[in-house]
Write an enzyme that holds these catalytic residues in place. Structure first.
Site, PDB file in Angstrom:
ATOM      1  N   GLU A 118       0.820  -1.198   0.000  1.00  0.00           N
ATOM      2  CA  GLU A 118       0.000   0.000   0.000  1.00  0.00           C
ATOM      3  C   GLU A 118       0.865   1.264   0.000  1.00  0.00           C
ATOM      4  O   GLU A 118       1.958   1.277   0.553  1.00  0.00           O
ATOM      5  CB  GLU A 118      -0.917   0.004   1.226  1.00  0.00           C
ATOM      6  CG  GLU A 118      -1.946  -1.120   1.129  1.00  0.00           C
ATOM      7  CD  GLU A 118      -2.938  -1.156   2.283  1.00  0.00           C
ATOM      8  OE1 GLU A 118      -4.116  -1.386   2.006  1.00  0.00           O
ATOM      9  OE2 GLU A 118      -2.541  -0.956   3.438  1.00  0.00           O
ATOM     10  N   CYS A 131       3.259   8.623   1.126  1.00  0.00           N
ATOM     11  CA  CYS A 131       3.839   7.670   2.077  1.00  0.00           C
ATOM     12  C   CYS A 131       4.001   6.336   1.350  1.00  0.00           C
ATOM     13  O   CYS A 131       3.033   5.778   0.850  1.00  0.00           O
ATOM     14  CB  CYS A 131       2.880   7.545   3.270  1.00  0.00           C
ATOM     15  SG  CYS A 131       3.378   6.300   4.456  1.00  0.00           S
ATOM     16  N   CYS A 138       6.369  -6.931   7.317  1.00  0.00           N
ATOM     17  CA  CYS A 138       7.517  -6.448   8.090  1.00  0.00           C
ATOM     18  C   CYS A 138       8.032  -7.594   8.949  1.00  0.00           C
ATOM     19  O   CYS A 138       7.233  -8.354   9.481  1.00  0.00           O
ATOM     20  CB  CYS A 138       7.080  -5.271   8.976  1.00  0.00           C
ATOM     21  SG  CYS A 138       8.446  -4.439   9.788  1.00  0.00           S
ATOM     22  N   CYS A 142       6.231  -4.892  16.048  1.00  0.00           N
ATOM     23  CA  CYS A 142       5.832  -3.872  17.014  1.00  0.00           C
ATOM     24  C   CYS A 142       4.370  -4.133  17.393  1.00  0.00           C
ATOM     25  O   CYS A 142       3.524  -4.303  16.513  1.00  0.00           O
ATOM     26  CB  CYS A 142       6.001  -2.479  16.423  1.00  0.00           C
ATOM     27  SG  CYS A 142       7.703  -2.176  15.890  1.00  0.00           S
ATOM     28  N   CYS A 145       1.327  -2.099  15.919  1.00  0.00           N
ATOM     29  CA  CYS A 145       1.306  -1.803  14.472  1.00  0.00           C
ATOM     30  C   CYS A 145       0.619  -2.918  13.693  1.00  0.00           C
ATOM     31  O   CYS A 145       0.950  -4.093  13.849  1.00  0.00           O
ATOM     32  CB  CYS A 145       2.738  -1.617  13.992  1.00  0.00           C
ATOM     33  SG  CYS A 145       2.861  -1.441  12.198  1.00  0.00           S
ATOM     34  N   CYS A 371      -1.362   6.078   9.932  1.00  0.00           N
ATOM     35  CA  CYS A 371      -0.102   5.436  10.357  1.00  0.00           C
ATOM     36  C   CYS A 371      -0.376   4.118  11.043  1.00  0.00           C
ATOM     37  O   CYS A 371      -1.182   4.046  11.963  1.00  0.00           O
ATOM     38  CB  CYS A 371       0.616   6.269  11.409  1.00  0.00           C
ATOM     39  SG  CYS A 371       1.158   7.836  10.869  1.00  0.00           S
TER      40      CYS A 371
HETATM   41  N1  SAH Z   1       8.828   0.612   9.916  1.00  0.00           N
HETATM   42  C1  SAH Z   1       9.127   1.978  10.028  1.00  0.00           C
HETATM   43  C2  SAH Z   1       8.240   2.870   9.177  1.00  0.00           C
HETATM   44  C3  SAH Z   1       6.773   2.578   9.104  1.00  0.00           C
HETATM   45  S1  SAH Z   1       5.708   2.985  10.398  1.00  0.00           S
HETATM   46  C4  SAH Z   1       9.057   2.409  11.457  1.00  0.00           C
HETATM   47  O1  SAH Z   1       8.586   1.664  12.286  1.00  0.00           O
HETATM   48  O2  SAH Z   1       9.519   3.507  11.737  1.00  0.00           O
HETATM   49  C5  SAH Z   1       5.374   4.729  10.446  1.00  0.00           C
HETATM   50  C6  SAH Z   1       5.065   5.222  11.883  1.00  0.00           C
HETATM   51  O3  SAH Z   1       3.751   4.831  12.322  1.00  0.00           O
HETATM   52  C7  SAH Z   1       6.027   4.629  12.889  1.00  0.00           C
HETATM   53  O4  SAH Z   1       6.449   5.580  13.807  1.00  0.00           O
HETATM   54  C8  SAH Z   1       5.166   3.603  13.572  1.00  0.00           C
HETATM   55  O5  SAH Z   1       5.687   3.250  14.791  1.00  0.00           O
HETATM   56  C9  SAH Z   1       3.841   4.298  13.638  1.00  0.00           C
HETATM   57  N2  SAH Z   1       2.715   3.408  13.907  1.00  0.00           N
HETATM   58  C10 SAH Z   1       2.638   2.075  13.689  1.00  0.00           C
HETATM   59  N3  SAH Z   1       1.420   1.609  14.068  1.00  0.00           N
HETATM   60  C11 SAH Z   1       0.719   2.675  14.517  1.00  0.00           C
HETATM   61  C12 SAH Z   1      -0.621   2.843  14.998  1.00  0.00           C
HETATM   62  N4  SAH Z   1      -1.456   1.814  15.067  1.00  0.00           N
HETATM   63  N5  SAH Z   1      -1.009   4.073  15.344  1.00  0.00           N
HETATM   64  C13 SAH Z   1      -0.172   5.132  15.218  1.00  0.00           C
HETATM   65  N6  SAH Z   1       1.084   5.036  14.748  1.00  0.00           N
HETATM   66  C14 SAH Z   1       1.538   3.824  14.400  1.00  0.00           C
HETATM   67 FE1  SF4 Z   2       7.442  -2.842  11.139  1.00  0.00          FE
HETATM   68 FE2  SF4 Z   2       5.244  -1.613  12.010  1.00  0.00          FE
HETATM   69 FE3  SF4 Z   2       7.333  -1.888  13.637  1.00  0.00          FE
HETATM   70 FE4  SF4 Z   2       7.475  -0.172  11.585  1.00  0.00          FE
HETATM   71  S1  SF4 Z   2       6.101  -0.002  13.344  1.00  0.00           S
HETATM   72  S2  SF4 Z   2       9.032  -1.659  12.219  1.00  0.00           S
HETATM   73  S3  SF4 Z   2       6.236  -1.302  10.048  1.00  0.00           S
HETATM   74  S4  SF4 Z   2       6.093  -3.565  12.775  1.00  0.00           S
END
Ligand code: SAH
Ligand code: SF4
Length: 394
Positions: A118, A131, A138, A142, A145, A371
């Site tokens: 996406e 974006c 991934c 996390c 996420c 995000c």
């Molecule tokens: N993998 C990379 C980039 C993608 S995520 C990273 O983790 O930095 C882009 C941002 O969205 C990151 O800061 C991530 O931690 C945040 N993010 C992920 N899940 C989220 C959620 N459910 N609500 C708000 N931010 C989130």
């Molecule tokens: Fe991967 Fe989501 Fe963690 Fe970014 S925030 S490193 S996309 S699992």
């Protein structure tokens, strides 16, 4: 033609016919200038002409957005036929395009192997941000996420990363029209590597893709308008400064190792101390200004006044902006968004300590484009890093 992005558009879904991309001929998209030169020579271009041909073809592909070799009118007919025989100019295919009530556009793109990723376009008053994703899924997990619940399928190629920018330019009608007065307004003025995946686990492809996107004779987005977000892959941070030189954002999200271990498991490998040491060097190495600290606000987990004060202490001395992200919910998520008053109180402490602390307004929530909400249907067994690296030759 430039679409009117200011008018609110009701959520809609445009479904285009699905077609699997992928002939056997190599794709010119995503090659750096040096790689393009090598490819042209290998296909029979005389060496002494190669530099000029690279310049011409580059302009057609990245300045004019041309996909058809026959339209490259400053090349001899025979040479055009040779190119068409040996190469393709291929982009990911749009499977669906959803438009949020706030104008955000989410593209579901199909890439080789039938995988899906996406990309999200976010129009704002004075700029437009695209974006983009760097991986299908991934490897990291996390806990807040949505992408983290999707197993990694593979790294995207440089072509697929550049292709996301080109597809969005197509959809927005952003290629220049020959003969028309030069239009300096940019619909895609900024690019953020904040979609699916951890960009620093796909370093070379991301670096090469950014070389293409920043090239002044093509798409020409300055590296100061590109932000790469990492969860904290410490060994690649100095390299990012030296070889990409873009702005850096870091998914910080916690102020103690104990909490960060739970939220961002990569912290068990590179803890806060190691991460902060790498970040301290970044602005000097990349000759850039501030690092963005992303901080997702999770109710009762990381949102206390004590957290805010610790955060300020930890980052003391680093030129920084702190981006507070209200948690975006997704089905089955194990967290809740912090209350608004809590987010404001947290922001206030940071602001009083001298940092800009914008609270990121969720965009495109109605189409799950905010995000951390990105997740495509592609799933496969988790694979080892070695297998993923081996697959990079795709
Ligand atoms: N993998 C990379 C980039 C993608 S995520 C990273 O983790 O930095 C882009 C941002 O969205 C990151 O800061 C991530 O931690 C945040 N993010 C992920 N899940 C989220 C959620 N459910 N609500 C708000 N931010 C989130
Ligand atoms: Fe991967 Fe989501 Fe963690 Fe970014 S925030 S490193 S996309 S699992």
């Amino acid at each position: 033609m430039t679409p009117d992005l200011s008018a609110p558009i009701a959520p809609d879904v445009l479904t285009l016919p699905r077609k699997l991309p992928g002939g056997m001929a190599p794709n010119l998209v995503g090659l750096t200038r040096d790689q393009l030169r090598d490819a042209l020579i290998a296909a029979g271009t005389p060496e002494r002409q190669a530099k000029m041909r690279v310049g011409q073809i580059w302009q057609w592909i990245y300045h004019w957005g041309i996909r058809d070799f026959t339209a490259m009118t400053n090349l001899a007919k025979d040479y055009r036929s040779l190119l068409a025989e040996k190469f393709v100019i291929e982009l990911p295919e749009i499977v669906t395009r959803q438009v949020s009530a706030d104008g955000t556009r989410k593209y579901l793109l199909r890439i080789a192997g039938g995988h899906e990723v996406e990309a999200v376009y976010i129009p704002e008053e004075t700029r437009g941000t695209l974006c983009i994703s760097s991986q299908v899924g991934c490897t990291l997990t996390c806990s807040f996420c949505h992408t983290g619940t999707q197993r990694l399928v593979r790294n995207l190629t440089a072509a697929e990363i550049v292709g996301q920018v080109m597809v969005a330019r197509d959809d927005l009608g952003e290629w220049p029209v020959p003969g028309a007065p030069k239009d300096e307004t940019r619909l895609i003025s900024n690019v953020v590597l904040m979609g699916m995946g951890e960009p620093l686990y796909n370093f070379e492809n991301v670096r090469d893709a950014m070389k293409v996107v920043t090239d002044g004779e093509g798409i020409s987005i300055s590296r100061r308008r590109i932000t790469l977000s990492t969860s904290g892959v410490v060994p690649e941070i100095a390299r990012t400064a030296e070889e990409i030189g873009c702005l850096l954002a870091v998914s910080f999200h916690a102020t103690t190792d104990e909490v960060r271990d739970r939220l961002v498991p990569v912290n068990r490998k590179w803890n806060l101390e190691a991460l902060l040491a790498a970040l301290r060097d970044y602005p000097r190495l990349s000759n850039s200004e501030r690092i963005t600290f992303e901080y997702v606000m999770l109710k009762g987990v990381n949102d206390s006044d004590a957290d805010a004060r610790r955060l300020v202490k930890l980052i003391a001395g680093i030129p920084a902006k702190i981006n507070l992200i209200p948690f975006n919910e997704w089905p089955g998520a194990p967290y809740e968004r912090s209350d608004w008053e809590r987010i404001e109180a947290f922001a206030d402490i940071i602001y009083k300590a001298g940092y800009a602390s914008p609270i990121r307004t969720p965009r495109g929530e109605d189409i799950m484009a905010a995000c951390g909400q990105l997740k495509s249907a592609t799933e496969r067994q988790r694979r080892s890093r070695a297998e993923i690296v081996a697959d990079d030759g795709l």
